[in-house]
Design a protein around this motif. Sequence first.
Motif, PDB file in Angstrom:
ATOM      1  N   VAL A 118       2.309  -5.467   4.350  1.00 45.62           N
ATOM      2  CA  VAL A 118       2.381  -4.076   4.805  1.00 45.62           C
ATOM      3  C   VAL A 118       3.770  -3.508   4.526  1.00 45.62           C
ATOM      4  O   VAL A 118       3.904  -2.387   4.028  1.00 45.62           O
ATOM      5  N   LYS A 119       4.785  -4.270   4.805  1.00 45.33           N
ATOM      6  CA  LYS A 119       6.167  -3.819   4.571  1.00 45.33           C
ATOM      7  C   LYS A 119       6.384  -3.484   3.093  1.00 45.33           C
ATOM      8  O   LYS A 119       6.884  -2.404   2.760  1.00 45.33           O
ATOM      9  N   THR A 122       4.178  -0.336   1.886  1.00 45.14           N
ATOM     10  CA  THR A 122       4.391   0.974   2.500  1.00 45.14           C
ATOM     11  C   THR A 122       5.837   1.444   2.418  1.00 45.14           C
ATOM     12  O   THR A 122       6.115   2.609   2.642  1.00 45.14           O
ATOM     13  N   GLU A 123       6.756   0.544   2.082  1.00 42.97           N
ATOM     14  CA  GLU A 123       8.167   0.917   2.070  1.00 42.97           C
ATOM     15  C   GLU A 123       8.803   0.898   0.693  1.00 42.97           C
ATOM     16  O   GLU A 123       9.915   1.380   0.525  1.00 42.97           O
ATOM     17  N   PRO A 127       4.380   4.178  -2.209  1.00 46.32           N
ATOM     18  CA  PRO A 127       3.810   3.612  -0.991  1.00 46.32           C
ATOM     19  C   PRO A 127       2.327   3.916  -0.814  1.00 46.32           C
ATOM     20  O   PRO A 127       1.850   4.978  -1.189  1.00 46.32           O
ATOM     21  N   PHE A 128       1.627   2.940  -0.241  1.00 47.76           N
ATOM     22  CA  PHE A 128       0.231   3.121   0.114  1.00 47.76           C
ATOM     23  C   PHE A 128       0.146   4.075   1.304  1.00 47.76           C
ATOM     24  O   PHE A 128       1.020   4.080   2.161  1.00 47.76           O
ATOM     25  N   THR A 129      -0.928   4.846   1.367  1.00 48.13           N
ATOM     26  CA  THR A 129      -1.199   5.624   2.571  1.00 48.13           C
ATOM     27  C   THR A 129      -1.753   4.667   3.623  1.00 48.13           C
ATOM     28  O   THR A 129      -2.154   3.540   3.302  1.00 48.13           O
ATOM     29  N   GLN A 130      -1.810   5.119   4.856  1.00 46.24           N
ATOM     30  CA  GLN A 130      -2.353   4.289   5.929  1.00 46.24           C
ATOM     31  C   GLN A 130      -3.798   3.893   5.617  1.00 46.24           C
ATOM     32  O   GLN A 130      -4.190   2.738   5.784  1.00 46.24           O
ATOM     33  N   GLU A 132      -5.318   3.731   2.618  1.00 47.70           N
ATOM     34  CA  GLU A 132      -5.339   2.782   1.507  1.00 47.70           C
ATOM     35  C   GLU A 132      -4.935   1.387   1.992  1.00 47.70           C
ATOM     36  O   GLU A 132      -5.530   0.391   1.589  1.00 47.70           O
ATOM     37  N   MET A 133      -3.949   1.346   2.870  1.00 48.83           N
ATOM     38  CA  MET A 133      -3.483   0.065   3.396  1.00 48.83           C
ATOM     39  C   MET A 133      -4.592  -0.625   4.180  1.00 48.83           C
ATOM     40  O   MET A 133      -4.857  -1.813   3.988  1.00 48.83           O
TER      41      MET A 133
END
Length: 172
Positions: A118-119, A122-123, A127-130, A132-133
Amino acid sequence: MVLEYKATDGLVAEIEKKITEAFEVFDRESNKTVDVREIGCIIRSLGCFPNEAEVQELLAQIEVEEPGGFVHLEKFLPVMTKVLLDRRFRPIPEDVILHAFEALDENKCGYITKEDLVKHLTEEGEPFTQEEMEDMLAVALDPETDILHYRDYRTKLVSFDVPPEYISWNHL
């Protein structure tokens, strides 16, 4: 010449079937429409990996129903069929994917924890959207251990390829 035409016809039919099946997964109301925000996920589920700017370029070619922001299958199908015929946004080769996962695996243990994944996604980079994550984690993580065994997962990233017998010189 006739055989080439039939092979191309078969290719188009196969591609349209795959696109329709992928579209229907996201068509929650079974009305041949999806939320415009789902288009990137649909495209990626077909083995194409455009960045967000490229997804927006494709959306510009598709008439999006306003004001709700819905995309109709009949508008999406020809655009996505052309993308697959042109072999655009092809996936990265498996060995390159493996090397990327290995670079994230600081302990060289063959897996990445959910927190580390996730880190990184998304960082860093694009970055992936929520959403997509969440979609990715649902497929990628081992449900019992909440870790990603990337050697197994990398093969899932390449989901659709055009069979060689369907490719004519027009599509190379």
